[in-house]
Write a protein that holds these residues in place. Structure first.
Motif, PDB file in Angstrom:
ATOM      1  N   ARG A   1      30.171 -80.616  40.068  1.00  0.00           N
ATOM      2  CA  ARG A   1      31.262 -80.315  39.143  1.00  0.00           C
ATOM      3  C   ARG A   1      31.331 -81.376  38.044  1.00  0.00           C
ATOM      4  N   GLU A   2      31.222 -82.639  38.425  1.00  0.00           N
ATOM      5  CA  GLU A   2      31.221 -83.708  37.422  1.00  0.00           C
ATOM      6  C   GLU A   2      30.035 -83.567  36.471  1.00  0.00           C
ATOM      7  N   ALA A   3      28.850 -83.316  37.059  1.00  0.00           N
ATOM      8  CA  ALA A   3      27.648 -83.182  36.234  1.00  0.00           C
ATOM      9  C   ALA A   3      27.721 -81.968  35.326  1.00  0.00           C
ATOM     10  N   ALA A   4      28.298 -80.859  35.815  1.00  0.00           N
ATOM     11  CA  ALA A   4      28.396 -79.648  34.997  1.00  0.00           C
ATOM     12  C   ALA A   4      29.303 -79.861  33.792  1.00  0.00           C
ATOM     13  N   ILE A   5      30.410 -80.564  34.003  1.00  0.00           N
ATOM     14  CA  ILE A   5      31.298 -80.858  32.876  1.00  0.00           C
ATOM     15  C   ILE A   5      30.577 -81.720  31.848  1.00  0.00           C
ATOM     16  N   GLY A   6      29.896 -82.775  32.323  1.00  0.00           N
ATOM     17  CA  GLY A   6      29.143 -83.620  31.400  1.00  0.00           C
ATOM     18  C   GLY A   6      28.006 -82.876  30.734  1.00  0.00           C
ATOM     19  N   PHE A   7      27.370 -81.962  31.469  1.00  0.00           N
ATOM     20  CA  PHE A   7      26.277 -81.167  30.920  1.00  0.00           C
ATOM     21  C   PHE A   7      26.764 -80.304  29.754  1.00  0.00           C
ATOM     22  N   VAL A   8      27.895 -79.643  29.928  1.00  0.00           N
ATOM     23  CA  VAL A   8      28.443 -78.792  28.860  1.00  0.00           C
ATOM     24  C   VAL A   8      28.841 -79.645  27.658  1.00  0.00           C
ATOM     25  N   LEU A   9      29.526 -80.749  27.912  1.00  0.00           N
ATOM     26  CA  LEU A   9      29.946 -81.619  26.807  1.00  0.00           C
ATOM     27  C   LEU A   9      28.736 -82.191  26.067  1.00  0.00           C
ATOM     28  N   GLY A  10      27.736 -82.640  26.816  1.00  0.00           N
ATOM     29  CA  GLY A  10      26.543 -83.195  26.184  1.00  0.00           C
ATOM     30  C   GLY A  10      25.761 -82.157  25.401  1.00  0.00           C
ATOM     31  N   ALA A  11      25.683 -80.929  25.944  1.00  0.00           N
ATOM     32  CA  ALA A  11      24.968 -79.871  25.234  1.00  0.00           C
ATOM     33  C   ALA A  11      25.677 -79.518  23.924  1.00  0.00           C
ATOM     34  N   LEU A  12      26.992 -79.421  23.961  1.00  0.00           N
ATOM     35  CA  LEU A  12      27.741 -79.122  22.734  1.00  0.00           C
ATOM     36  C   LEU A  12      27.605 -80.245  21.714  1.00  0.00           C
ATOM     37  N   LEU A  13      27.675 -81.490  22.190  1.00  0.00           N
ATOM     38  CA  LEU A  13      27.521 -82.622  21.283  1.00  0.00           C
ATOM     39  C   LEU A  13      26.122 -82.649  20.676  1.00  0.00           C
ATOM     40  N   GLY A  14      25.107 -82.419  21.502  1.00  0.00           N
ATOM     41  CA  GLY A  14      23.732 -82.424  21.004  1.00  0.00           C
ATOM     42  C   GLY A  14      23.485 -81.325  19.988  1.00  0.00           C
TER      43      GLY A  14
ATOM     44  N   PRO B   1      14.521 -70.945  22.425  1.00  0.00           N
ATOM     45  CA  PRO B   1      13.504 -71.447  23.364  1.00  0.00           C
ATOM     46  C   PRO B   1      13.458 -72.971  23.425  1.00  0.00           C
ATOM     47  N   TYR B   2      13.612 -73.636  22.298  1.00  0.00           N
ATOM     48  CA  TYR B   2      13.630 -75.095  22.276  1.00  0.00           C
ATOM     49  C   TYR B   2      14.851 -75.626  23.030  1.00  0.00           C
ATOM     50  N   LEU B   3      15.991 -74.999  22.804  1.00  0.00           N
ATOM     51  CA  LEU B   3      17.217 -75.469  23.432  1.00  0.00           C
ATOM     52  C   LEU B   3      17.174 -75.291  24.945  1.00  0.00           C
ATOM     53  N   PHE B   4      16.635 -74.183  25.417  1.00  0.00           N
ATOM     54  CA  PHE B   4      16.575 -73.973  26.858  1.00  0.00           C
ATOM     55  C   PHE B   4      15.608 -74.951  27.517  1.00  0.00           C
ATOM     56  N   THR B   5      14.545 -75.308  26.832  1.00  0.00           N
ATOM     57  CA  THR B   5      13.652 -76.342  27.370  1.00  0.00           C
ATOM     58  C   THR B   5      14.397 -77.657  27.533  1.00  0.00           C
ATOM     59  N   ALA B   6      15.181 -78.022  26.524  1.00  0.00           N
ATOM     60  CA  ALA B   6      15.968 -79.255  26.602  1.00  0.00           C
ATOM     61  C   ALA B   6      17.048 -79.154  27.674  1.00  0.00           C
TER      62      ALA B   6
ATOM     63  N   PHE C   1      22.947 -85.169  25.974  1.00  0.00           N
ATOM     64  CA  PHE C   1      22.992 -84.862  24.545  1.00  0.00           C
ATOM     65  C   PHE C   1      21.675 -85.190  23.842  1.00  0.00           C
ATOM     66  N   PHE C   2      20.936 -86.203  24.309  1.00  0.00           N
ATOM     67  CA  PHE C   2      19.731 -86.613  23.591  1.00  0.00           C
ATOM     68  C   PHE C   2      18.646 -85.535  23.589  1.00  0.00           C
ATOM     69  N   PRO C   3      18.227 -84.993  24.746  1.00  0.00           N
ATOM     70  CA  PRO C   3      17.205 -83.922  24.680  1.00  0.00           C
ATOM     71  C   PRO C   3      17.651 -82.720  23.868  1.00  0.00           C
ATOM     72  N   VAL C   4      18.937 -82.355  23.963  1.00  0.00           N
ATOM     73  CA  VAL C   4      19.426 -81.207  23.215  1.00  0.00           C
ATOM     74  C   VAL C   4      19.405 -81.502  21.717  1.00  0.00           C
ATOM     75  N   THR C   5      19.754 -82.718  21.331  1.00  0.00           N
ATOM     76  CA  THR C   5      19.738 -83.080  19.910  1.00  0.00           C
ATOM     77  C   THR C   5      18.335 -82.995  19.336  1.00  0.00           C
ATOM     78  N   ILE C   6      17.380 -83.609  20.002  1.00  0.00           N
ATOM     79  CA  ILE C   6      16.005 -83.640  19.486  1.00  0.00           C
ATOM     80  C   ILE C   6      15.406 -82.232  19.475  1.00  0.00           C
ATOM     81  N   ALA C   7      15.570 -81.501  20.581  1.00  0.00           N
ATOM     82  CA  ALA C   7      15.039 -80.132  20.619  1.00  0.00           C
ATOM     83  C   ALA C   7      15.771 -79.229  19.636  1.00  0.00           C
ATOM     84  N   GLY C   8      17.073 -79.461  19.459  1.00  0.00           N
ATOM     85  CA  GLY C   8      17.836 -78.645  18.504  1.00  0.00           C
ATOM     86  C   GLY C   8      17.366 -78.848  17.075  1.00  0.00           C
ATOM     87  N   ILE C   9      17.070 -80.083  16.708  1.00  0.00           N
ATOM     88  CA  ILE C   9      16.545 -80.342  15.363  1.00  0.00           C
ATOM     89  C   ILE C   9      15.237 -79.592  15.155  1.00  0.00           C
ATOM     90  N   ARG C  10      14.366 -79.694  16.148  1.00  0.00           N
ATOM     91  CA  ARG C  10      13.068 -79.002  16.046  1.00  0.00           C
ATOM     92  C   ARG C  10      13.255 -77.484  15.996  1.00  0.00           C
TER      93      ARG C  10
END
Length: 313
Positions: free
Chosen positions: A116-129, A228-233, A185-194
């Motif tokens: 539950r803690e990780a899922a909340i952080g995962f959603v927040l990090g994905a949105l931030l990225g 596809p890039y975002l799901f990889t991240a 957030f970092f993998p999502v940011t880099i993959a999102g840019i690409r």
């Protein structure tokens, strides 16, 4: 629609579905085969260089079932317990003097708490990225100025960052969620840019010819191309968020998560090493399950795109 695609028709779609089913079955068989190999190697080491084998739960003086020819320090029951000893420990009380709850029930509750803690952080990090990637794609000056700092942020060890987050936020689940978001957030940011830069230039030019604003281009062209890039991240971030939550639970002192269970069973390692091994297996299972959820979401979201690609091929 090309002639090759039209020629496939219902039969072609059936063949594609059959190929998908065979591919999934091969993946499951491969996964089970890897587990079987690990089991054989594990118990093979115990068979050749471990301590004498006795019935599970038997006293030290009970009859010996097998006496290995060698004595390897790494293969004793303290450092490398039998697999069945670890599995049987799930049904034993995890703290006999305090609670009647068995180890499996305790670790299941701890896994849900950590997830539950990780899922909340995962959603927040994905949105931030994704937000950062969108900003960087549309404002190139900010991309050149801030992306190096985004990369540098990942060089800070979690062990060093977690106490500071706890000091700022407090000893509760939000601090753990922030650590998980930090790793997400970092993998999502880099993959999102690409991914946001990957659309066909002709599609972007067509949208400009219609005088579409940047929001319409983002939702109708850039985001679909970036999926596809975002799901990889996200698959990378899913396991990273679990690791971040487990590591962050240690300095926060939160009782109830897998991180706290690891610390507790590490202190009891000499008397019950199978409890720590069981906790490690549960940690791996939670990470795999989270990865599987993201993979299922990817298959659902991108199923039409995969079918079109296979049809064109």
């Amino acid at each position: 629609m090309t002639s090759a695609t039209a020629a496939r028709g219902p039969l072609g779609r059936a063949e594609t579905s059959s190929e998908d089913g065979r591919g999934r079955r091969r993946s499951v068989v491969t996964y089970l085969l890897v587990l079987a190999i690990i089991f054989v190697v594990w118990e093979g080491i115990k068979l050749v260089g471990g301590v004498p084998w006795r019935e599970p739960g038997a006293a030290p003086g009970s009859p010996i079932l097998w006496n290995p020819p060698f004595r390897w320090p790494i293969a004793n029951d303290l450092k490398l317990p039998h697999v069945w000893t670890i599995l049987l420990s799930f049904g034993e009380p995890w703290q006999p003097a305090v609670s009647s709850e068995n180890l499996g029930q305790y670790l299941f509750g701890a896994a849900l708490y950590t997830w539950r803690e990780a899922a909340i952080g995962f959603v927040l990090g994905a949105l931030l990225g994704l937000a950062l990637a969108t900003i960087f794609v549309h404002v190139r000056l900010l991309e050149r100025a801030l992306v190096p700092y985004v990369i540098a942020s990942q060089t800070i060890p979690i062990i060093a960052l977690a106490p500071m987050v706890v000091l700022w936020v407090g000893r509760d689940w939000p601090s753990v969620a922030i650590i998980s978001a930090y790793l997400t957030f970092f993998p999502v940011t880099i993959a999102g840019i690409r991914g946001l830069k990957s659309p066909d230039p002709r599609a972007l030019e067509l949208m400009r010819s219609y005088a579409a604003d940047w929001k319409a281009v983002l939702w109708k062209v850039r985001l679909p191309a970036a999926l596809p890039y975002l799901f990889t991240a996200l698959k990378i971030s899913a396991t990273a968020s679990i690791v971040g939550a487990i590591v962050a639970e240690a300095p926060t002192g939160i009782a109830g998560g897998l991180g706290r269970a690891i610390i507790q069973f590490n202190q009891q390692f000499t008397s019950g090493p199978e409890k720590l091994w069981a906790t490690a297996f549960i940690c791996a299972a939670v990470g795999i399950a989270f990865f599987g959820l993201v993979r299922i979401a990817e298959m659902i979201v991108l199923r039409n795109r995969q079918r079109e690609a296979e049809a064109e091929a």
